[in-house]
Design a protein around this motif. Structure first.
Motif, PDB file in Angstrom:
ATOM      1  N   VAL A 207       0.818  -1.183  -0.134  1.00  0.00           N
ATOM      2  CA  VAL A 207      -0.166  -0.061  -0.119  1.00  0.00           C
ATOM      3  C   VAL A 207       0.741   1.385  -0.141  1.00  0.00           C
ATOM      4  CG1 VAL A 207      -2.014  -1.007   0.888  1.00  0.00           C
ATOM      5  CG2 VAL A 207      -0.455  -0.094   2.438  1.00  0.00           C
ATOM      6  N   GLY A 208       2.075   1.111   0.016  1.00  0.00           N
ATOM      7  CA  GLY A 208       3.155   2.263  -0.439  1.00  0.00           C
ATOM      8  C   GLY A 208       3.439   3.121   0.917  1.00  0.00           C
ATOM      9  N   ILE A 209       3.234   2.343   2.098  1.00  0.00           N
ATOM     10  CA  ILE A 209       3.564   3.241   3.206  1.00  0.00           C
ATOM     11  C   ILE A 209       4.992   3.659   3.215  1.00  0.00           C
ATOM     12  CG2 ILE A 209       3.750   3.275   5.834  1.00  0.00           C
ATOM     13  CD1 ILE A 209       1.312   1.204   5.610  1.00  0.00           C
ATOM     14  N   ASP A 210       5.280   5.020   3.539  1.00  0.00           N
ATOM     15  CA  ASP A 210       6.591   5.514   3.634  1.00  0.00           C
ATOM     16  C   ASP A 210       6.999   5.774   4.919  1.00  0.00           C
ATOM     17  OD1 ASP A 210       8.955   7.055   3.432  1.00  0.00           O
ATOM     18  OD2 ASP A 210       8.244   8.093   1.659  1.00  0.00           O
ATOM     19  N   PRO A 211       8.061   4.961   5.698  1.00  0.00           N
ATOM     20  CA  PRO A 211       8.304   5.220   6.959  1.00  0.00           C
ATOM     21  C   PRO A 211       8.910   6.495   7.339  1.00  0.00           C
ATOM     22  CG  PRO A 211       9.025   3.186   6.279  1.00  0.00           C
ATOM     23  CD  PRO A 211       8.530   3.645   5.050  1.00  0.00           C
ATOM     24  N   LEU A 212       9.453   7.179   6.144  1.00  0.00           N
ATOM     25  CA  LEU A 212      10.273   8.419   6.402  1.00  0.00           C
ATOM     26  C   LEU A 212       8.969   9.468   6.630  1.00  0.00           C
ATOM     27  CD1 LEU A 212      13.210   8.639   3.865  1.00  0.00           C
ATOM     28  CD2 LEU A 212      12.862   7.398   6.265  1.00  0.00           C
ATOM     29  N   GLU A 213       7.960   9.325   5.993  1.00  0.00           N
ATOM     30  CA  GLU A 213       6.938  10.401   6.477  1.00  0.00           C
ATOM     31  C   GLU A 213       6.500  10.193   7.812  1.00  0.00           C
ATOM     32  OE1 GLU A 213       3.654   9.528   3.439  1.00  0.00           O
ATOM     33  OE2 GLU A 213       4.998  10.494   1.881  1.00  0.00           O
ATOM     34  N   ILE A 214       6.273   8.868   8.161  1.00  0.00           N
ATOM     35  CA  ILE A 214       5.875   8.834   9.589  1.00  0.00           C
ATOM     36  C   ILE A 214       6.875   9.214  10.465  1.00  0.00           C
ATOM     37  CG2 ILE A 214       5.027   7.061  11.280  1.00  0.00           C
ATOM     38  CD1 ILE A 214       3.545   6.568   8.508  1.00  0.00           C
ATOM     39  N   LEU A 215       8.273   9.213  10.368  1.00  0.00           N
ATOM     40  CA  LEU A 215       9.205   9.645  10.960  1.00  0.00           C
ATOM     41  C   LEU A 215       8.923  11.055  11.193  1.00  0.00           C
ATOM     42  CD1 LEU A 215      12.169   7.257  10.359  1.00  0.00           C
ATOM     43  CD2 LEU A 215      10.985   7.499  12.533  1.00  0.00           C
ATOM     44  N   GLU A 216       8.995  11.662   9.892  1.00  0.00           N
ATOM     45  CA  GLU A 216       9.015  13.154  10.018  1.00  0.00           C
ATOM     46  C   GLU A 216       7.596  13.603  10.949  1.00  0.00           C
ATOM     47  OE1 GLU A 216       8.663  14.547   5.900  1.00  0.00           O
ATOM     48  OE2 GLU A 216       9.247  16.694   6.794  1.00  0.00           O
ATOM     49  N   GLN A 217       6.683  12.992  10.797  1.00  0.00           N
ATOM     50  CA  GLN A 217       5.448  13.634  11.488  1.00  0.00           C
ATOM     51  C   GLN A 217       5.843  13.237  12.917  1.00  0.00           C
ATOM     52  OE1 GLN A 217       1.938  11.288   9.956  1.00  0.00           O
ATOM     53  NE2 GLN A 217       2.726  12.063   7.886  1.00  0.00           N
ATOM     54  N   LEU A 218       6.281  12.269  13.397  1.00  0.00           N
ATOM     55  CA  LEU A 218       6.686  11.808  14.956  1.00  0.00           C
ATOM     56  C   LEU A 218       7.721  13.144  15.249  1.00  0.00           C
ATOM     57  CD1 LEU A 218       6.696   8.255  14.847  1.00  0.00           C
ATOM     58  CD2 LEU A 218       5.191   9.323  16.051  1.00  0.00           C
ATOM     59  N   GLY A 219       8.569  13.212  14.274  1.00  0.00           N
ATOM     60  CA  GLY A 219       9.563  14.351  14.740  1.00  0.00           C
ATOM     61  C   GLY A 219       8.917  15.664  15.022  1.00  0.00           C
ATOM     62  N   GLN A 220       7.753  16.012  14.615  1.00  0.00           N
ATOM     63  CA  GLN A 220       6.961  17.377  14.699  1.00  0.00           C
ATOM     64  C   GLN A 220       6.015  17.298  16.003  1.00  0.00           C
ATOM     65  OE1 GLN A 220       5.387  17.735  10.994  1.00  0.00           O
ATOM     66  NE2 GLN A 220       7.606  18.232   9.886  1.00  0.00           N
ATOM     67  N   GLU A 221       6.126  16.057  16.641  1.00  0.00           N
ATOM     68  CA  GLU A 221       5.252  15.935  17.813  1.00  0.00           C
ATOM     69  C   GLU A 221       5.995  15.829  19.018  1.00  0.00           C
ATOM     70  OE1 GLU A 221       2.472  12.785  17.007  1.00  0.00           O
ATOM     71  OE2 GLU A 221       1.589  13.695  15.439  1.00  0.00           O
ATOM     72  N   GLY A 222       5.177  15.939  20.157  1.00  0.00           N
ATOM     73  CA  GLY A 222       5.730  15.937  21.301  1.00  0.00           C
ATOM     74  C   GLY A 222       5.546  14.289  21.895  1.00  0.00           C
ATOM     75  N   THR A 223       6.099  13.865  23.165  1.00  0.00           N
ATOM     76  CA  THR A 223       5.866  12.592  23.750  1.00  0.00           C
ATOM     77  C   THR A 223       4.550  12.689  24.417  1.00  0.00           C
ATOM     78  OG1 THR A 223       7.074  13.503  25.495  1.00  0.00           O
ATOM     79  CG2 THR A 223       8.311  12.142  23.999  1.00  0.00           C
ATOM     80  N   ASP A 224       4.231  11.696  24.894  1.00  0.00           N
ATOM     81  CA  ASP A 224       2.831  11.227  25.725  1.00  0.00           C
ATOM     82  C   ASP A 224       2.780  12.481  26.775  1.00  0.00           C
ATOM     83  OD1 ASP A 224       2.555   9.375  23.768  1.00  0.00           O
ATOM     84  OD2 ASP A 224       2.932   7.778  25.033  1.00  0.00           O
ATOM     85  N   GLU A 225       1.608  12.898  27.146  1.00  0.00           N
ATOM     86  CA  GLU A 225       1.345  13.790  28.344  1.00  0.00           C
ATOM     87  C   GLU A 225       2.538  15.052  28.211  1.00  0.00           C
ATOM     88  OE1 GLU A 225      -1.168  11.109  28.959  1.00  0.00           O
ATOM     89  OE2 GLU A 225       0.636  10.252  29.659  1.00  0.00           O
TER      90      GLU A 225
END
Lengths: 280, 365
Positions: B347-365
């Protein structure tokens, strides 16, 4: 052959039905050249193998002796899966395979000259029983022994007579908790953490061995810390899917740790920020 | 960058190289085209190398096409890494046999492996081999297979649009872990050796001094290959495991089929399951291991339940292990930028995109 990757043959001397689904196997390693495996320490585990079916990791409970003074290796097993059910079917005189010992056991040397606090939850907590038996077998090496055991239902308590025996020993505290207690339960009804609050601990000289479901271990550890026990004096026995037992197959990873090799017994500070995280 | 002496070998030298390896007793494995993909298989003649074959790769997309080029190595990696040659997809660990009295006899299955030379390995796969060597350092089955391998690398000149080895520091050139390495040029190769067995093979090849022109051509090609690549986004490896509440996981789980293709094509993934295969005679049984995946149903099984019951938890385990806890385990990330997990995801999931999004987010709580 002394390749530790290969199992060795073990004869079932005796089989004890502990509860409806928990049984203990008393084993003899039939090849004397394999007796180095009996150096197993409390908290470590062996892979038990049923011919043609497969292997499961089972923590070590005790080494006893038969009438002839020969060593007998004891493993207590709960039959829940394909392999454990197949092992449950075996009778004395049958043979199984055994690989081990594996993993890191309880920090016995570090516990010497300290008070020992063993907190367990759930059925058949063999890793904890192994260290209690060890402590009583080497009684002069340890200070006060606190034993806290929690069960869901009072009927689930295993080895009740052993707990009653320990309760009568000097310098020993035994406390039991059942979430649901049947009439006649002489101990506490409620949670293990409530019992911990009542313990006359000397936090600066106590080493804690904890074994049970992860939420119970986490709650117990945090309660002990509130009672001034240093986090690095609290040790937990962890459980994950272990197939190779040598840190290679990847199933038992808990964050960066391979539970089969870096555990199963690990110091609480190493686990603290990962316990309770869903799916880790 | 390179410390070894560079030689020049005309394109026809490839025949001599193959013959020399065969005469030294190596079974030679090399690239070829099978079922529309570059695969590594036994190589008996230079003609079966994928001459002029190039490819396009995109998320969930891999196509080969024929060009007029005389080059043999103008493709980026196909689905298959070096991994199956050292960590077998399936192998028997030991056998057990029931004696007449019911006792069990266990026998080893470690066999001597034949000498094998592999031609055409890329920098990303050499780096992944080094990762697997860290993990399987004490594994006798792995070591047995690895011990008899001669590795002949070829610098990657045509990275795919899914490649990011330059940003992980593992390519596109081969700079460590090989016996011999080649840089393919328009009319021949620059050749260098990095081991005694490698130097011994080189001594039999029709080598000339490398000219300034050849060295410059190689430098240009290398610079160009680096520029063609994508970049690993910024993210904090230590934070990944504490980002379990991120909505990113839900979104990726909605698309992920939990098929495990990414882990099969990944050159560093090491999980395997063990299983028992009893013989029909009832007296003997084989204990085998087989590649497993953290996407499989049983991977997180303990006594009666699975603690990663859904795709969300499984995808998270894969990504946080590969890019997060791997660093703690082995001192670096488990990703060498080969991009296979992107191309071969149905389905063409691109882990680099996922990592980029996570890189812009904070941690839980």
């Amino acid at each position: 052959m002394n390749n530790p990757a290969l199992p060795t043959n073990a004869l079932i001397l005796n089989r004890i039905q502990e509860t409806e689904d928990i049984f203990t196997l008393q084993l003899r390693l039939t090849d004397p050249r394999q007796h180095w495996r009996l150096e197993i320490q409390p908290g470590q585990f062996n892979m038990l193998y049923r011919f043609g079916v497969g292997e499961i990791p089972i923590s070590f409970k005790a080494i006893s002796q038969d009438e002839a003074g020969e060593p007998v290796l004891e493993h207590t097993i709960r039959s829940v899966g394909r392999v454990s059910r197949a092992l449950a079917d075996l009778k004395p005189g049958s043979h199984i395979g055994l690989r081990g010992p594996f993993g890191q056991g309880w920090p016995l040397r570090r516990a010497e000259h300290q008070d020992l606090c063993v907190v367990t939850g759930g059925l058949g907590c063999a890793p904890a029983v192994s260290i209690i038996e060890h402590a009583f077998a080497n009684r002069d090496r340890y200070g006060h022994i606190h034993i806290i055991q929690g069960v869901k239902h009072s009927a689930d308590l295993l080895w009740r007579s052993r707990y009653e025996f320990w309760a009568q020993q000097p310098d020993t505290t035994v406390m039991m908790a059942a979430d649901v207690a049947a009439p006649g339960w002489p101990w506490y009804s409620g949670r293990v953490t409530e019992l911990i609050k009542r313990l006359p601990l000397k936090p600066e000289r106590t080493l804690v061995c904890c074994c049970g479901p992860e939420p119970m271990m986490q709650a117990s550890a945090e309660q002990l810390i509130r009672q001034q026990v240093p986090p690095d004096a609290i040790w937990l026995s962890m459980e994950r899917n272990m197939q190779c037992a040598s840190g290679h197959c990847g199933h038992c990873q808990f964050g960066a740790d391979f539970i089969c090799r870096d555990g199963p017994v690990m110091p609480y500070p190493r686990l603290r920020d990962r316990l309770g995280l869903e799916g880790i | 960058m390179l410390t070894q002496e560079q030689h020049y070998m005309p394109r026809t030298g490839m025949v001599t190289l193959l013959t020399e390896l065969q005469q030294r007793g190596y079974e030679v494995i090399g690239p070829g085209v099978q079922d529309g993909a570059i695969v590594f298989h036994p190589l008996t003649q230079v003609d079966s190398l994928p001459q002029g074959i190039e490819q396009t790769q995109q998320p969930g997309h891999y196509r080969l096409h024929q060009t007029e080029s005389a080059r043999y190595f103008s493709w980026a990696n196909g689905p298959q890494a070096l991994k199956p040659l050292t960590f077998a997809p399936r192998e028997t660990l030991w056998r057990s046999e029931q004696n007449a009295d019911g006792s069990l006899r266990f026998t080893e299955t470690l066999a001597d492996r034949s000498l094998t030379a592999v031609i055409g390995i890329r920098g990303c796969d050499l780096a992944a081999l080094a990762l697997q060597e860290q993990h399987f350092a004490e594994d006798p089955y792995y070591r047995q297979r690895r011990a008899n391998l001669l590795l002949i690398a070829v610098d990657c000149s045509h990275p795919a649009d899914t490649c990011f080895c330059a940003s992980t520091g593992d390519g596109p050139g081969a700079d460590r872990g090989y016996d011999i390495a080649l840089t393919e040029l328009d009319d021949g190769y620059l050749v260098r050796a990095n081991s005694e067995p490698g130097k011994a093979v080189l001594a039999a090849l029709p080598l000339e001094a490398a000219s300034q022109k050849h060295l410059e051509q190689a430098d240009d090609q290398h610079r160009h290959a680096r520029q063609q690549q994508r970049q690993l986004p910024r993210f904090d490896p230590e934070r990944l495991i504490h980002q379990g509440q991120s909505a990113v996981w839900e979104a990726v789980a909605d698309r992920c089929l939990s098929c495990g293709n990414c882990t099969s094509v990944c050159p560093s993934c090491f999980c395997f399951s063990e299983q028992e295969v009893p013989e029909l005679d009832g007296q003997t049984s084989s204990h085998q291991r087989q590649w497993d995946s953290c996407f499989s149903e049983g991977h997180s099984y303990i006594h009666g339940h699975r603690f990663r019951p859904d795709t969300r938890g499984r995808y998270r385990q894969w990504l946080t292990h590969k890019f997060g806890s791997w660093v703690e385990q082995y001192g670096r990330s488990g990703c060498t930028g080969c991009g296979r997990c992107i191309s071969w995801c149905p389905v063409g999931i691109d882990p680099l995109e996922i990592l980029e999004q996570l890189g812009q987010e904070g941690t839980d709580e």
